[in-house]
Enzyme design. Structure first.
Site, PDB file in Angstrom:
ATOM      1  N   HIS A 145      52.724  41.306  39.235  1.00  0.00           N
ATOM      2  CA  HIS A 145      53.022  42.014  37.994  1.00  0.00           C
ATOM      3  C   HIS A 145      53.184  43.502  38.324  1.00  0.00           C
ATOM      4  O   HIS A 145      52.314  44.076  38.993  1.00  0.00           O
ATOM      5  CB  HIS A 145      51.857  41.897  37.017  1.00  0.00           C
ATOM      6  CG  HIS A 145      51.503  40.503  36.604  1.00  0.00           C
ATOM      7  ND1 HIS A 145      51.800  39.996  35.361  1.00  0.00           N
ATOM      8  CD2 HIS A 145      50.862  39.499  37.261  1.00  0.00           C
ATOM      9  CE1 HIS A 145      51.354  38.748  35.253  1.00  0.00           C
ATOM     10  NE2 HIS A 145      50.779  38.426  36.405  1.00  0.00           N
ATOM     11  N   HIS A 166      53.170  29.919  40.902  1.00  0.00           N
ATOM     12  CA  HIS A 166      54.195  30.383  41.843  1.00  0.00           C
ATOM     13  C   HIS A 166      53.870  31.852  42.059  1.00  0.00           C
ATOM     14  O   HIS A 166      53.841  32.637  41.100  1.00  0.00           O
ATOM     15  CB  HIS A 166      55.597  30.190  41.230  1.00  0.00           C
ATOM     16  CG  HIS A 166      56.744  30.624  42.093  1.00  0.00           C
ATOM     17  ND1 HIS A 166      57.839  29.809  42.366  1.00  0.00           N
ATOM     18  CD2 HIS A 166      56.992  31.786  42.736  1.00  0.00           C
ATOM     19  CE1 HIS A 166      58.696  30.436  43.131  1.00  0.00           C
ATOM     20  NE2 HIS A 166      58.211  31.656  43.370  1.00  0.00           N
ATOM     21  N   HIS A 182      53.378  35.554  42.223  1.00  0.00           N
ATOM     22  CA  HIS A 182      54.114  36.619  41.540  1.00  0.00           C
ATOM     23  C   HIS A 182      53.241  37.855  41.470  1.00  0.00           C
ATOM     24  O   HIS A 182      52.013  37.766  41.416  1.00  0.00           O
ATOM     25  CB  HIS A 182      54.552  36.186  40.137  1.00  0.00           C
ATOM     26  CG  HIS A 182      53.438  35.675  39.276  1.00  0.00           C
ATOM     27  ND1 HIS A 182      52.925  34.398  39.410  1.00  0.00           N
ATOM     28  CD2 HIS A 182      52.726  36.269  38.277  1.00  0.00           C
ATOM     29  CE1 HIS A 182      51.957  34.222  38.518  1.00  0.00           C
ATOM     30  NE2 HIS A 182      51.805  35.348  37.827  1.00  0.00           N
ATOM     31  N   HIS A 242      59.045  28.688  46.900  1.00  0.00           N
ATOM     32  CA  HIS A 242      57.826  28.365  46.159  1.00  0.00           C
ATOM     33  C   HIS A 242      56.607  28.552  47.057  1.00  0.00           C
ATOM     34  O   HIS A 242      56.422  27.823  48.028  1.00  0.00           O
ATOM     35  CB  HIS A 242      57.863  26.932  45.622  1.00  0.00           C
ATOM     36  CG  HIS A 242      56.667  26.624  44.778  1.00  0.00           C
ATOM     37  ND1 HIS A 242      56.600  26.949  43.439  1.00  0.00           N
ATOM     38  CD2 HIS A 242      55.472  26.081  45.094  1.00  0.00           C
ATOM     39  CE1 HIS A 242      55.422  26.610  42.967  1.00  0.00           C
ATOM     40  NE2 HIS A 242      54.709  26.083  43.951  1.00  0.00           N
ATOM     41  N   ASP A 250      58.636  40.280  32.088  1.00  0.00           N
ATOM     42  CA  ASP A 250      57.683  39.287  31.587  1.00  0.00           C
ATOM     43  C   ASP A 250      58.013  38.958  30.129  1.00  0.00           C
ATOM     44  O   ASP A 250      58.324  39.844  29.328  1.00  0.00           O
ATOM     45  CB  ASP A 250      56.248  39.843  31.685  1.00  0.00           C
ATOM     46  CG  ASP A 250      55.205  38.746  31.550  1.00  0.00           C
ATOM     47  OD1 ASP A 250      54.497  38.470  32.534  1.00  0.00           O
ATOM     48  OD2 ASP A 250      55.105  38.148  30.455  1.00  0.00           O
TER      49      ASP A 250
HETATM   50  P1  5GP Z   1      49.707  34.922  35.495  1.00  0.00           P
HETATM   51  O1  5GP Z   1      48.818  34.751  34.311  1.00  0.00           O
HETATM   52  O2  5GP Z   1      49.981  33.611  36.193  1.00  0.00           O
HETATM   53  O3  5GP Z   1      49.290  36.004  36.426  1.00  0.00           O
HETATM   54  O4  5GP Z   1      51.087  35.460  34.911  1.00  0.00           O
HETATM   55  C1  5GP Z   1      52.106  34.653  34.454  1.00  0.00           C
HETATM   56  C2  5GP Z   1      53.012  35.532  33.645  1.00  0.00           C
HETATM   57  O5  5GP Z   1      54.227  34.822  33.456  1.00  0.00           O
HETATM   58  C3  5GP Z   1      52.475  35.867  32.250  1.00  0.00           C
HETATM   59  O6  5GP Z   1      52.381  37.267  32.105  1.00  0.00           O
HETATM   60  C4  5GP Z   1      53.502  35.242  31.304  1.00  0.00           C
HETATM   61  O7  5GP Z   1      53.740  36.039  30.164  1.00  0.00           O
HETATM   62  C5  5GP Z   1      54.724  35.110  32.175  1.00  0.00           C
HETATM   63  N1  5GP Z   1      55.602  34.007  31.846  1.00  0.00           N
HETATM   64  C6  5GP Z   1      55.241  32.717  31.614  1.00  0.00           C
HETATM   65  N2  5GP Z   1      56.334  31.958  31.358  1.00  0.00           N
HETATM   66  C7  5GP Z   1      57.396  32.808  31.438  1.00  0.00           C
HETATM   67  C8  5GP Z   1      58.808  32.609  31.256  1.00  0.00           C
HETATM   68  O8  5GP Z   1      59.299  31.506  30.993  1.00  0.00           O
HETATM   69  N3  5GP Z   1      59.600  33.706  31.414  1.00  0.00           N
HETATM   70  C9  5GP Z   1      59.095  34.949  31.716  1.00  0.00           C
HETATM   71  N4  5GP Z   1      59.979  35.937  31.843  1.00  0.00           N
HETATM   72  N5  5GP Z   1      57.776  35.142  31.901  1.00  0.00           N
HETATM   73  C10 5GP Z   1      56.939  34.106  31.753  1.00  0.00           C
HETATM   74 ZN    ZN Z   2      57.948  27.715  42.096  1.00  0.00          ZN
END
Ligand code: 5GP
Ligand code: ZN
Length: 112
Positions: free
Chosen positions: A100, A96, A98, A45, A29
């Site tokens: 963690h 998309h 994901h 996707h 991340d």
């Molecule tokens: P969400 O909030 O959707 O569960 O998590 C999205 C995660 O993607 C966040 O923890 C954020 O830091 C990470 N993230 C967003 N843009 C990028 C990127 O361009 N590269 C990487 N490696 N992580 C990203």
């Molecule tokens: Zn996607």
């Protein structure tokens, strides 16, 4: 489609990959919330957890088969947390699917 994680999958945005196979990609991340913070995505996707179905379930299966391997490689022998944020109330920022993987320290007992 303007999807950051599809662009990472396609190599259009750089990432620190930690695992890859035909179905799954995992990378660090960009804004880690713990010493280890890895994102695991399907290579197709899928918008969110809410869009998992019989057609894409193989990708989800492969993600969960990969997670123990990714965790072992990251040295998470004391445990870790796997989280997916879904939709507005779940605070999903990237649309998309994901997961963690968070660890490398004692995590808080409370999840929200
Ligand atoms: P969400 O909030 O959707 O569960 O998590 C999205 C995660 O993607 C966040 O923890 C954020 O830091 C990470 N993230 C967003 N843009 C990028 C990127 O361009 N590269 C990487 N490696 N992580 C990203
Ligand atoms: Zn996607």
């Amino acid at each position: 489609m303007d999807c950051i994680f599809c662009m990472i999958r396609d190599g259009k945005i750089p990432s620190n990959k930690v695992f890859e196979n035909d179905y799954v990609l995992a990378f660090n991340d960009v804004n880690p919330q713990a010493p280890v913070h890895i994102l695991v995505i399907p290579k197709i996707h899928v918008e969110s957890c809410d869009k998992i179905n019989a057609e894409n379930a193989d990708y989800v299966k492969e993600i969960f088969l990969a997670i123990p391997q990714i965790a072992a490689k990251a040295g998470l022998d004391k445990g870790y947390r796997v989280i997916t944020n879904c939709g507005e109330h779940g605070c999903q920022s990237v649309k998309h699917l994901h997961f963690h993987i968070i660890g490398g320290t004692q995590l808080a007992e409370k999840m929200c």
